[in-house]
Write an enzyme that holds these catalytic residues in place. Structure first.
Site, PDB file in Angstrom:
ATOM      1  N   GLU A  12       7.083  32.921  21.534  1.00 38.82           N
ATOM      2  CA  GLU A  12       6.274  32.466  20.407  1.00 38.82           C
ATOM      3  C   GLU A  12       5.006  33.282  20.289  1.00 38.82           C
ATOM      4  O   GLU A  12       4.765  34.208  21.051  1.00 38.82           O
ATOM      5  CB  GLU A  12       5.998  30.970  20.491  1.00 38.82           C
ATOM      6  CG  GLU A  12       5.325  30.503  21.750  1.00 38.82           C
ATOM      7  CD  GLU A  12       5.173  28.981  21.765  1.00 38.82           C
ATOM      8  OE1 GLU A  12       4.852  28.401  20.716  1.00 38.82           O
ATOM      9  OE2 GLU A  12       5.370  28.396  22.826  1.00 38.82           O
ATOM     10  N   LYS A  50       2.216  20.275  25.170  1.00 41.82           N
ATOM     11  CA  LYS A  50       0.869  20.698  24.768  1.00 41.82           C
ATOM     12  C   LYS A  50      -0.109  20.345  25.888  1.00 41.82           C
ATOM     13  O   LYS A  50      -0.995  19.506  25.756  1.00 41.82           O
ATOM     14  CB  LYS A  50       0.480  20.054  23.430  1.00 41.82           C
ATOM     15  CG  LYS A  50       0.415  21.092  22.304  1.00 41.82           C
ATOM     16  CD  LYS A  50       0.138  20.466  20.966  1.00 41.82           C
ATOM     17  CE  LYS A  50      -0.653  21.370  20.055  1.00 41.82           C
ATOM     18  NZ  LYS A  50      -0.014  22.629  19.663  1.00 41.82           N
ATOM     19  N   ARG A  94       5.537  13.472  20.778  1.00 38.43           N
ATOM     20  CA  ARG A  94       5.374  14.681  21.599  1.00 38.43           C
ATOM     21  C   ARG A  94       4.359  14.434  22.714  1.00 38.43           C
ATOM     22  O   ARG A  94       4.533  14.878  23.850  1.00 38.43           O
ATOM     23  CB  ARG A  94       4.937  15.848  20.706  1.00 38.43           C
ATOM     24  CG  ARG A  94       4.869  17.166  21.429  1.00 38.43           C
ATOM     25  CD  ARG A  94       4.777  18.328  20.466  1.00 38.43           C
ATOM     26  NE  ARG A  94       3.521  18.366  19.742  1.00 38.43           N
ATOM     27  CZ  ARG A  94       3.268  19.193  18.729  1.00 38.43           C
ATOM     28  NH1 ARG A  94       4.194  20.036  18.320  1.00 38.43           N
ATOM     29  NH2 ARG A  94       2.105  19.176  18.120  1.00 38.43           N
TER      30      ARG A  94
HETATM   31  C1  LIG Z   1       0.703  23.389  18.748  1.00 34.32           C
HETATM   32  C2  LIG Z   1       1.503  24.600  19.037  1.00 34.32           C
HETATM   33  C3  LIG Z   1       2.479  25.099  18.144  1.00 34.32           C
HETATM   34  C4  LIG Z   1       2.693  24.539  16.763  1.00 34.32           C
HETATM   35  O1  LIG Z   1       3.041  23.198  16.741  1.00 34.32           O
HETATM   36  P1  LIG Z   1       2.858  22.336  15.404  1.00 34.32           P
HETATM   37  O2  LIG Z   1       3.323  20.985  15.801  1.00 34.32           O
HETATM   38  O3  LIG Z   1       3.708  22.957  14.375  1.00 34.32           O
HETATM   39  O4  LIG Z   1       1.415  22.394  15.056  1.00 34.32           O
HETATM   40  C5  LIG Z   1       3.235  26.180  18.538  1.00 34.32           C
HETATM   41  N1  LIG Z   1       3.046  26.777  19.737  1.00 34.32           N
HETATM   42  C6  LIG Z   1       2.109  26.348  20.611  1.00 34.32           C
HETATM   43  C7  LIG Z   1       1.970  27.037  21.927  1.00 34.32           C
HETATM   44  C8  LIG Z   1       1.309  25.259  20.287  1.00 34.32           C
HETATM   45  O5  LIG Z   1       0.375  24.850  21.137  1.00 34.32           O
END
Ligand SMILES: *Cc1c(COP(=O)(O)O)cnc(C)c1O
Length: 338
Positions: A220, A184, A82
């Site tokens: 989300e 991210k 990722r």
């Molecule tokens: C990190 C994150 C998640 C969750 O991702 P995981 O890999 O399951 O920890 C979901 N939404 C956002 C905006 C994030 O930054």
């Protein structure tokens, strides 16, 4: 060794583990071998790309101690992938995935004394990729830094599951279509602090963001992915401007292949979510977090009487048991760090 850590009273605040990793990339994606250093401040140019233009990404993962004392990581290569995919979006050189996993494992070994005892929490690991070279114009930095630091954190649900109250925001968007919501990217996170502050002041744990184009579909929850259960179907917003969570992907696979549920990823209308039997969100920190109610346009919809739903509980139990090597790891997700 950190004998002074009070593992019974950990929260989610930074208590840096002794060792951090720092690697640099000067040209054409060639990384130096990096070094494990005592945790501490780093020196950076005031003209660094990350400081001026937000050229940066982060990851979040955790190491756990199993009942038999093994130190394990959950799908660390997924975080590495990722990060490498995100690097493309913000014009940074990728950090090689195999090297990423190696560094994270070595960080756990070197900071083993900071991994809480079984059942008391985890060692939260924070890999970062930043443009640290100096630039004046808005363009990619000439030098990059990959850093990893870690901190012990307590259990997310210290006193067991407590379904949270969420609010759908119509005042803010998290991500635009074709924007950076799917990576991210550090720039996505400063912007959600005010919405979170406002919703907390109103008594909610977090807010749910809608799609920016039509404000009709659920995207989300702050930094967690959204799910709902209707009968034998698990529904979740499709990828695009949401973050592709590793917990999300794992939950979907368990639901489909272990529990035999139908799993659907699609544009998820608010009304459909509000009519669900169970609602929860997912992320590395909490794994699965049940949602007790959602407030939309001033009206609160309560799910399952504020009790944890059966499917939510089963998904949480199965996933956390795999993570702790208490369930057969049929997908090969758990990686020993030491
Ligand atoms: C990190 C994150 C998640 C969750 O991702 P995981 O890999 O399951 O920890 C979901 N939404 C956002 C905006 C994030 O930054």
């Amino acid at each position: 060794m950190p004998s002074k850590i009070d593992f019974d009273n950990l929260s989610f605040s930074i208590m840096p583990a002794d060792t951090m990793f720092l690697g640099r990339c000067k040209a054409e994606g060639i990384w130096d071998k990096g070094a494990y250093l005592p945790y501490g401040n780093i020196s950076i140019s005031p003209a660094a790309g990350v400081l001026n233009y937000g050229q940066g990404l982060f990851e979040g993962m955790k190491a756990l101690r199993t009942k038999t004392g093994k130190l394990v990581l959950f799908r660390p290569a997924e975080n590495g992938k990722r990060l490498a995919e995100g690097a493309q979006r913000v014009c940074m050189p990728a950090f090689p995935v195999d090297k990423f996993v190696e560094v994270v494992c070595e960080m756990v070994r070197r900071n083993a004394g900071f991994v809480p005892p079984y059942g008391k929490g985890s060692l939260y690991i924070r890999p970062c990729l930043w443009g640290t070279g100096a630039v004046l114009g808005v363009s990619p930095a000439p030098e990059y830094t990959f850093m990893v630091y870690a901190s012990p954190v307590g259990l997310y649900f210290k006193t067991g599951f407590k379904p949270i109250k969420l609010e759908i925001t119509r005042e803010f968007h998290r991500a635009a279509p074709k924007g950076t919501g799917g990576v991210k990217f550090i720039g996505n996170y400063g912007g959600v602090m005010l919405p979170a502050q406002k919703t907390k002041a109103n008594g909610f744990s977090e807010c749910i963001y809608l799609d920016a184009r039509e404000e009709k579909y659920i995207e989300e929850v702050g930094a967690a992915n959204f799910f709902c259960v209707k009968g034998q179907t698990l529904l979740t917003p499709k990828l695009g401007s949401i973050l592709p969570g590793i917990t999300r992907k794992s939950v979907m696979q368990i639901a489909r292949e272990v529990m035999g549920l139908t799993v659907i990823e699609k544009s998820l209308p608010v009304e459909e979510a509000l009519a669900a039997d169970e609602v929860f969100c997912s992320g590395t920190a909490a794994v699965v977090s049940p949602i007790g109610s959602i407030t939309h346009e001033g009206r609160e919809t309560v799910f399952n009487d504020f009790k944890v739903g059966k499917v939510t509980q089963a998904l949480y139990d199965h996933l956390t048991r795999i993570q702790l090597c208490e369930e057969e790891d049929r997908f090969g997700w758990v990686v020993p760090a030491a």
